[in-house]
Write an enzyme that holds these catalytic residues in place. Structure first.
Site, short mmCIF file in Angstrom:
data_model
loop_
_atom_site.label_atom_id
_atom_site.label_comp_id
_atom_site.label_asym_id
_atom_site.label_seq_id
_atom_site.Cartn_x
_atom_site.Cartn_y
_atom_site.Cartn_z
N ASP A 27 1.66 -7.63 2.85
CA ASP A 27 2.69 -6.85 2.46
C ASP A 27 3.39 -6.32 3.07
O ASP A 27 3.19 -6.28 4.65
CB ASP A 27 1.33 -5.80 2.94
CG ASP A 27 1.44 -4.50 2.77
OD1 ASP A 27 3.58 -4.08 2.82
OD2 ASP A 27 1.24 -3.26 3.54
N LYS A 88 13.79 -2.92 5.60
CA LYS A 88 13.52 -2.90 4.40
C LYS A 88 14.30 -1.87 3.80
O LYS A 88 13.97 -2.21 2.40
CB LYS A 88 11.89 -2.23 3.91
CG LYS A 88 11.53 -2.90 2.58
CD LYS A 88 9.68 -2.36 2.86
CE LYS A 88 8.92 -2.27 1.38
NZ LYS A 88 8.15 -2.48 1.54
N GLU A 186 3.64 -2.56 -5.27
CA GLU A 186 2.39 -1.81 -3.92
C GLU A 186 1.05 -1.81 -4.48
O GLU A 186 -0.08 -1.37 -4.43
CB GLU A 186 3.36 -1.21 -2.63
CG GLU A 186 3.90 -2.80 -2.02
CD GLU A 186 5.35 -1.44 -0.95
OE1 GLU A 186 5.48 -0.59 -1.15
OE2 GLU A 186 6.02 -3.02 -0.53
N ASP A 208 1.53 5.99 -3.84
CA ASP A 208 1.69 5.83 -2.89
C ASP A 208 3.05 5.84 -1.67
O ASP A 208 4.40 6.26 -2.16
CB ASP A 208 1.71 4.00 -2.70
CG ASP A 208 2.12 3.22 -1.52
OD1 ASP A 208 2.46 3.41 -0.97
OD2 ASP A 208 2.37 1.60 -2.97
#
Lengths: 625, 250
Positions: A27, A88, A186, A208
């Protein structure tokens, strides 16, 4: 996006791959990253020596080189210009995409060739390179824990990541020396963990809300099949945005009260940001909290109180922004909230009580997070890794492409070839021809997005299709667009008249070119070799020092028990090792260590004997036996 | 010099139906295993070397999912078959196989997904069958069907008026209410068409089940296909209007 020229040879190279190497699940988060693997049919996260499972996604340049994780996090306030976090947010982006938020980042961001570069000291790094450093740290952690070399991984990305962002993540894996067998989403990864560990069935919504991105996925879980019905989200909406609201509040307060503009002090900005994040976290459990921030230029300390109510009124708008994608996903799946059996929460930001309230209000049922929301994505990635290695065979994930894929047609309009929420792998074919006699090329512009006009969608790439010079309308070029199981686009072109495939030279709109990625991989291996050499030398020196110390001690205590010649030999070996220790070749040091161990063998026996006797002195025989 | 592309055909995610003769030829061609060259009698795998076989690009979606060309399909059975074939073809299960098998699995899975997406929806399924049976892609209606002509013209006027009006004024509210009533009426109309379609679907299936090759059967077949084509294109037209209406007054 992958571009390939297909020839029968490439389609059928008679190579069998026998490979049973372990595949880990990673992850790669905005704030924290984790690595997990499958152990006895259950996924588990790899902790460090201190039992911490999360590696902060932070990279810092120090005087001793680049460091990653917890130790790098300490440099956020000490060395803000040289400490990269939340990288990210920059993956697969151009500078224009992130212009508005650059003010929040203390490190220097520029753009070369359509790709963002982050300045660290004398060098610049692309976001995939920085992410690769985090991946390498996870790789090392897994290798240390499992005692084997790790070369294959499944890496998760936000479901709403576009092609450029997915490709950038794959590049990061390659640069880190990892073969990325699959990019998975994810929220769907989380559903795999739930399906395996909680035996969840029915229609579920995975909400999420992470550090930098928001995703909603709606899945149907039945007989081991995880079918994604719809997904939506916002790749620029996360905990970072919640923190910024507080940062702005504190900066305003400080300006009003002390007349200081904290935003001019990068190190203090980081202090403010970290305190904002901590205060937000505390307010998930407490109703009010106290904020303390050291001010620049010895102006003392800023303190204030913040209540949960105040925080909630400040961030309500941001949380509201997560609900629109939820409604879109429900509509695309052809469902209403009543049809959802379970709502699962993933990501650290779902710990906020207000988030839970809003989700509950929308779906009309209490959401839950039986599995740790920080770890569940990595656990799911490990499950997917196990499926790919043939370990788990009863589970199968059928995911979708989050965004429509199309091409530019006359008038600057996007024409869709593959609609959003189409199950992947998905393919579409399009036949192209010319409209001018003797035309030798057709320009194809590939787009991703939901808007009508080209300019409002994401440009993925442009290429020129070579066409034989023939009368208008005669050439027939078939272009196949194939979205693979990673959600990454592959393009092939065939001249239908000659049945010949043609190579396409493509200019990706964002992202690194293949040659650039290759160079980065080489660099990374080169430096990896240097790193390994350096580490070996340090270890050899430390071991040599320890050996010299114990041998000196033995000579002092048991030297009288061996011959003078033996003692002289040992002294010679000792001085040789001392000299070698200052050299730079670990092998030379190791060789001299082996020699000393050999010459001092007798001494060591005598020393052992001597210390045994010493310890036995004054004890009765009965006590010894 | 740059040229914007000239698209030859808008495939709309559907393959154009192959000519029946080509189809037969290609299916025969694929009965030989790509790997060991022995004859393949099994459905998806070679009996001899157990290698996955490519689904021919010319295989129609009904054949691909193992269903006859019928229009009333049990969604549960369709889904079960889709899941079963996904387990057969999905690239996840070919990660440790050869590059050839990985390529075949990827392309088979893509065909399977398109097939399921097309057949899962009864309207798309009918449009696809129509294209298979008559060899032509669906025609897109640009003018209203005759029996709706007056109604649609009135509706367009009201829509124009509404767009020009102040949303929060009395006139705006009144027009909005009119449009809502119109929307509901059109939705009922659409439902009526869908009911008629279901009847035609049943007629088609009955005719196919009987399997008679009489001239009467041929006439019946042509009647069903023609009526279905008209209804489908009228329904699409009404559906677009309803969506437009919903978006405008939302």
């Amino acid at each position: 996006m992958i571009w390939q020229q297909q020839s029968p040879k490439q389609l059928f190279p008679n190579i069998l791959i026998f490979d049973m190497a372990r595949i880990v699940g990673i992850d790669l988060g905005t704030t924290n990253s984790l690595v997990a693997y499958m152990k006895d049919g259950q996924p588990c996260v790899v902790p460090d020596r201190n039992g911490r499972t999360m590696v902060p996604s932070v990279v810092a340049l120090t005087d001793n080189g680049l460091i990653v994780g917890d130790s790098a996090k300490e440099h956020l306030t000490r060395n803000p210009e040289r400490t990269v976090y939340s990288v990210k947010r920059f993956m697969g982006k151009g500078l224009a995409d992130v212009q508005d938020e650059l003010v929040y980042f203390p490190y220097h961001v520029t753009e070369t060739g359509g790709v963002i570069r982050i300045r660290l000291g004398q060098k610049s790094y692309s976001p995939p390179q920085v992410s690769a450093m985090i991946l390498k740290e996870l790789k090392l952690r897994a290798e240390a824990s499992l005692g084997e070399s790790i070369t294959k991984a499944v890496i998760t990305v936000p479901a709403y990541f576009n092609d450029s962002q997915r490709q950038a993540t794959k590049d990061a894996g390659l640069i880190a020396g990892l073969e990325v067998l699959r990019i998975i989403n994810e929220p769907t990864a989380a559903s795999l963990a739930y399906g395996l560990q909680q035996k969840t069935q029915g229609t579920i919504a995975v909400y999420d809300f992470g550090g930098g991105t928001f995703d909603i996925s709606i899945l149907k879980l039945k007989d081991g099949i995880f079918e994604v019905l719809a997904t939506s989200g916002d790749t620029h909406l996360g905990g970072d945005d919640l923190d910024r609201v507080l940062v702005d509040l504190f900066i305003g307060d400080i300006r009003d009260r002390y007349g200081i503009d904290v935003s001019r002090y990068p190190d203090h900005m980081q202090t403010v940001r970290l305190e904002a994040e901590r205060a937000k976290i505390r307010l998930s459990d407490e109703l009010k909290t106290k904020i303390t921030i050291e001010l620049p230029e010895d102006k003392g300390r800023f303190t204030r109180e913040l209540t949960r109510d105040q925080l909630e009124s400040l961030v309500a708008g941001i949380i509201e922004r997560t609900l629109a994608p939820c409604r879109i996903a429900l509509k695309d799946a052809g469902l209403t909230p009543k049809n959802i059996d379970e709502v699962v929460l993933v990501g650290g930001s779902t710990r906020m009580p207000l988030v839970r309230q809003r989700v509950e209000a929308l779906f009309g049922k209490q959401p839950h997070c039986h599995l740790n929301p920080d770890e569940v994505v990595a656990l799911g990635a490990a499950v997917q890794a196990d499926i790919l290695s043939g370990g788990t065979t009863d589970m199968l994930l059928l995911d979708v492409t989050p965004l429509s894929l199309g091409i530019e047609t006359m008038g600057g309009v996007m024409s869709s070839l593959i609609r959003r929420n189409t199950t992947i792998p998905a393919s579409a074919k399009e036949m192209f021809t010319t409209y001018v006699d003797g035309q030798t090329g057709v320009d194809i512009h590939i787009l991703q997005g939901e808007r009508e006009l080209v300019k409002d969608n994401r440009s993925l790439a442009q290429f020129r299709l070579k066409v034989p010079p023939l009368p208008a309308g005669v050439p027939r070029i078939e272009v196949t667009f194939l979205i693979d199981a990673n959600g990454i686009l592959n393009v092939t072109a065939t001249d239908m008249r000659t049945a010949k495939s043609q190579s396409i030279e493509v200019k990706p709109s964002y992202g690194l070119s293949d040659t650039e990625v290759e160079r980065m991989i080489e660099d990374s291996f080169k430096f990896a070799a240097e790193d390994v050499t350096a580490r070996k030398l340090i270890e050899a020196r430390l071991d040599a020092e320890a050996l010299i110390k114990t041998t000196d001690k033995s000579l002092l205590e048991a030297g009288h028990l061996i011959s003078e010649k033996d003692a002289d030999d040992i002294r010679t070996s000792l001085s040789q090792l001392s000299t070698a220790k200052n050299g730079i070749d670990s092998r030379v040091i190791r060789a001299h260590m082996a020699e000393l161990e050999q010459t001092a063998k007798h001494l060591n026996v005598m020393m052992l004997d001597h210390s045994l006797k010493k310890s036995l002195q004054g004890k009765k025989v009965s006590e010894v036996s | 010099m740059g040229y914007t592309p000239c698209r030859l055909l808008l495939m709309d995610n559907q393959q154009s139906p192959p000519h029946p003769d080509t189809r037969r030829q290609l299916q025969m061609a694929r009965s030989m295993c790509w790997h060991c060259q022995s004859e393949v009698t099994g459905e998806y795998f070679c009996d001899r070397c157990v290698k996955v076989q490519p689904v021919s690009k010319e295989t129609d979606y009904f054949t691909c999912l193992g269903f006859p060309r019928r229009l009333l399909l049990d969604p549960q059975k369709l889904e079960a078959k889709f899941y079963e074939l996904s387990r057969t073809f999905h690239p996840d299960f070919y990660q440790t196989k050869s590059a050839d098998e990985q390529t075949i699995s990827l392309s088979n899975a893509a065909v399977l997904n398109t097939a399921y997406r097309t057949l899962r929806d009864s309207i798309q399924r009918a449009e696809y069958l129509l294209a298979l049976e008559t060899g032509s892609v669906k025609d897109i209606r640009t003018s209203p069907p005759a029996d709706l002509f007056e109604e649609i013209l009135d509706l367009q006027d009201t829509l124009e008026e509404y767009r020009a009006s102040e949303r929060d004024s009395d006139q705006g509210h009144r027009l909005r209410a009119t449009l809502q009533t119109e929307q509901e009426a059109l939705e009922r109309r659409k439902e009526g068409m869908e009911a008629q379609l279901r009847q035609l679907f049943a007629d088609w299936d009955k005719l196919q089940d009987a399997g008679e090759a009489t001239s009467l059967a041929r006439v019946e077949r042509d009647r069903i296909l023609k009526e279905m084509r008209d209804l489908l294109s009228n329904r699409t037209y009404v559906n677009n209007i309803v969506n437009d209406l919903a978006a405008t007054i939302a």
